[in-house]
Design an enzyme around this catalytic site. Sequence first.
Site, mmCIF file in Angstrom:
data_model
loop_
_atom_site.group_PDB
_atom_site.id
_atom_site.type_symbol
_atom_site.label_atom_id
_atom_site.label_comp_id
_atom_site.label_asym_id
_atom_site.label_seq_id
_atom_site.Cartn_x
_atom_site.Cartn_y
_atom_site.Cartn_z
ATOM 1 N N GLN A 189 5.349 -3.383 5.690
ATOM 2 C CA GLN A 189 4.004 -2.833 5.760
ATOM 3 C C GLN A 189 3.184 -3.531 6.833
ATOM 4 O O GLN A 189 2.372 -2.905 7.509
ATOM 5 C CB GLN A 189 3.303 -2.953 4.407
ATOM 6 C CG GLN A 189 3.847 -2.032 3.346
ATOM 7 C CD GLN A 189 3.862 -0.571 3.782
ATOM 8 O OE1 GLN A 189 4.921 0.026 3.960
ATOM 9 N NE2 GLN A 189 2.695 0.003 3.979
ATOM 10 N N ASP A 211 8.229 6.324 2.259
ATOM 11 C CA ASP A 211 7.708 6.696 3.572
ATOM 12 C C ASP A 211 8.470 7.867 4.175
ATOM 13 O O ASP A 211 7.905 8.634 4.961
ATOM 14 C CB ASP A 211 7.793 5.504 4.527
ATOM 15 C CG ASP A 211 6.700 4.478 4.282
ATOM 16 O OD1 ASP A 211 5.708 4.818 3.607
ATOM 17 O OD2 ASP A 211 6.849 3.336 4.760
ATOM 18 N N GLU A 270 -2.425 1.115 -2.313
ATOM 19 C CA GLU A 270 -1.821 2.334 -1.763
ATOM 20 C C GLU A 270 -0.362 2.435 -2.223
ATOM 21 O O GLU A 270 0.076 3.454 -2.752
ATOM 22 C CB GLU A 270 -1.899 2.283 -0.243
ATOM 23 C CG GLU A 270 -1.250 3.472 0.464
ATOM 24 C CD GLU A 270 -1.168 3.283 1.957
ATOM 25 O OE1 GLU A 270 -0.927 4.281 2.651
ATOM 26 O OE2 GLU A 270 -1.334 2.143 2.445
ATOM 27 N N HIS A 271 0.384 1.376 -2.011
ATOM 28 C CA HIS A 271 1.780 1.273 -2.474
ATOM 29 C C HIS A 271 1.884 0.103 -3.433
ATOM 30 O O HIS A 271 1.463 -1.014 -3.094
ATOM 31 C CB HIS A 271 2.745 1.011 -1.315
ATOM 32 C CG HIS A 271 2.596 1.918 -0.135
ATOM 33 N ND1 HIS A 271 1.792 1.606 0.953
ATOM 34 C CD2 HIS A 271 3.142 3.126 0.121
ATOM 35 C CE1 HIS A 271 1.867 2.582 1.843
ATOM 36 N NE2 HIS A 271 2.669 3.520 1.360
ATOM 37 N N HIS A 292 -32.236 34.984 -17.891
ATOM 38 C CA HIS A 292 -30.810 34.843 -18.216
ATOM 39 C C HIS A 292 -30.497 35.571 -19.526
ATOM 40 O O HIS A 292 -29.510 36.309 -19.629
ATOM 41 C CB HIS A 292 -30.436 33.358 -18.364
ATOM 42 C CG HIS A 292 -30.256 32.641 -17.077
ATOM 43 N ND1 HIS A 292 -31.283 32.465 -16.173
ATOM 44 C CD2 HIS A 292 -29.163 32.034 -16.530
ATOM 45 C CE1 HIS A 292 -30.829 31.785 -15.121
ATOM 46 N NE2 HIS A 292 -29.538 31.509 -15.320
ATOM 47 N N HIS A 304 2.921 -2.132 10.483
ATOM 48 C CA HIS A 304 2.134 -0.951 10.816
ATOM 49 C C HIS A 304 0.966 -1.297 11.734
ATOM 50 O O HIS A 304 0.647 -0.557 12.668
ATOM 51 C CB HIS A 304 1.564 -0.305 9.545
ATOM 52 C CG HIS A 304 2.477 0.657 8.887
ATOM 53 N ND1 HIS A 304 2.737 1.902 9.385
ATOM 54 C CD2 HIS A 304 3.194 0.565 7.741
ATOM 55 C CE1 HIS A 304 3.570 2.543 8.584
ATOM 56 N NE2 HIS A 304 3.864 1.751 7.577
#
Length: 441
Positions: free
Chosen positions: A270, A373, A339-340, A432, A273
């Site tokens: 990770q 991924d 996220e993961h 109404h 990235h």
Amino acid sequence: MIQRIDLRGRTLTRRDLLAVLPRAEVGVDEAIESVAPIVADVRARGAAALRDIAERFDGVRPADLRVPAPALAEALASLTGPVRAGLEEAIVRVRAVHTAQVPPEHSTQLAEGAVVRQRYVPVERVGLYAPGGLAVYPSSVIMNVVAAQAAGVEGIALASPPQKDHGGLPHPTILAACALLGVDEVYAVGGAQAVAMFAYGAAGSEPQDGAVLCEPVDVVTGPGNVYVAAAKRLVRGVVGIDAEAGPTEIAVLADDTADATHVALDLISQAEHDPMAASVLVTPSERLAAAVEEKLTELAVATKHAGRVAIALGGPQSAIVMVDDVEQGVQVVDAYGAEHLELHTADAAALADRIRSAGAIFVGPWAPVSLGDYMAGSNHVLPTGGTARYASALSVLSFLKSVQVVEYTRDALAELADRIVAVADDEDLPAHGEAVRGRFR
């Protein structure tokens, strides 16, 4: 290389945890100042602005903002066999998972002649973004396109930055992925300007553009940098968006049964990235923490992107978090909302069902984030920055609207008429009630 945060022996509230856990500073608010003029320029000048902005930021002035069909076919033909096989396998698996996500229509009969149906309708047109900065992401093309196709979206447009090395077109592997998926509306447009083009559409400025280069869309999805996130914030409400994606992140909850090499490899994967990527290990095991630190030092220097990995692992967003036990670890990762999230514990499968906050959960030593991924079948467009506490992964639901269909007969309405009138009058909305009462005079 990586900091330690010791939570052992401390009783922390949720507020305390949110304050102490590492997190990257995204800076979307600051980016908006730079992005707002770009969005306004694209809205006003369309394709002319897109070419000027590409020349400024991408170092190339695309002749064809919309990628010609022959370029898509050529990119697919030039794709190497192993890469094509990998992309095709990913498409098959992601399509199987996402097709199964489409919710069925529901119908509820409340009384004789009183029926409410819930339908799920795809949006008409979507704009999908595939980044092209530090890395190239044909996998993101697959994740976005397949989810939209499985939802039944008819109009799919995709944008990716123009590349100077490829004649002002997006990277060939991006184009090849589009061709594999049957997407022929592809634009050589990157960053915030792509989001603006999708939100407002863009008039043409050159003969090859036509009068209208790109029509507006209903939903914009896809990962990107902080400027893409800022542009999404600016156009939210004009179009739907998936999320304001921040830097990628992984959290690993591990005990003494974990393999330190596996954990270190996943933290590094990770970190490569982006220098702002977050890698977090949560563990009660001093032995494992020390072994992972040793492995990180050994393996990080040997990886191709060692420079950015070192920055990411050494940044304030990454840490080894020491906890008293796995129970406290669960509290920590739920507060973090990764996220993961990888689970390397003795009871990983059972533990997975107890986790509330994670974009995706990877269970055990043979389900690394890298699997998700590319080819697990799950979607890798996931909530970041702690938003997994309330947000979900990209899915077919990102492209569907639920529509309620109300069907009542005369008798079914008559049964409720007096009660409707009573509530309407109490709300001081007598018209109404009259809209119901008047039907029975």
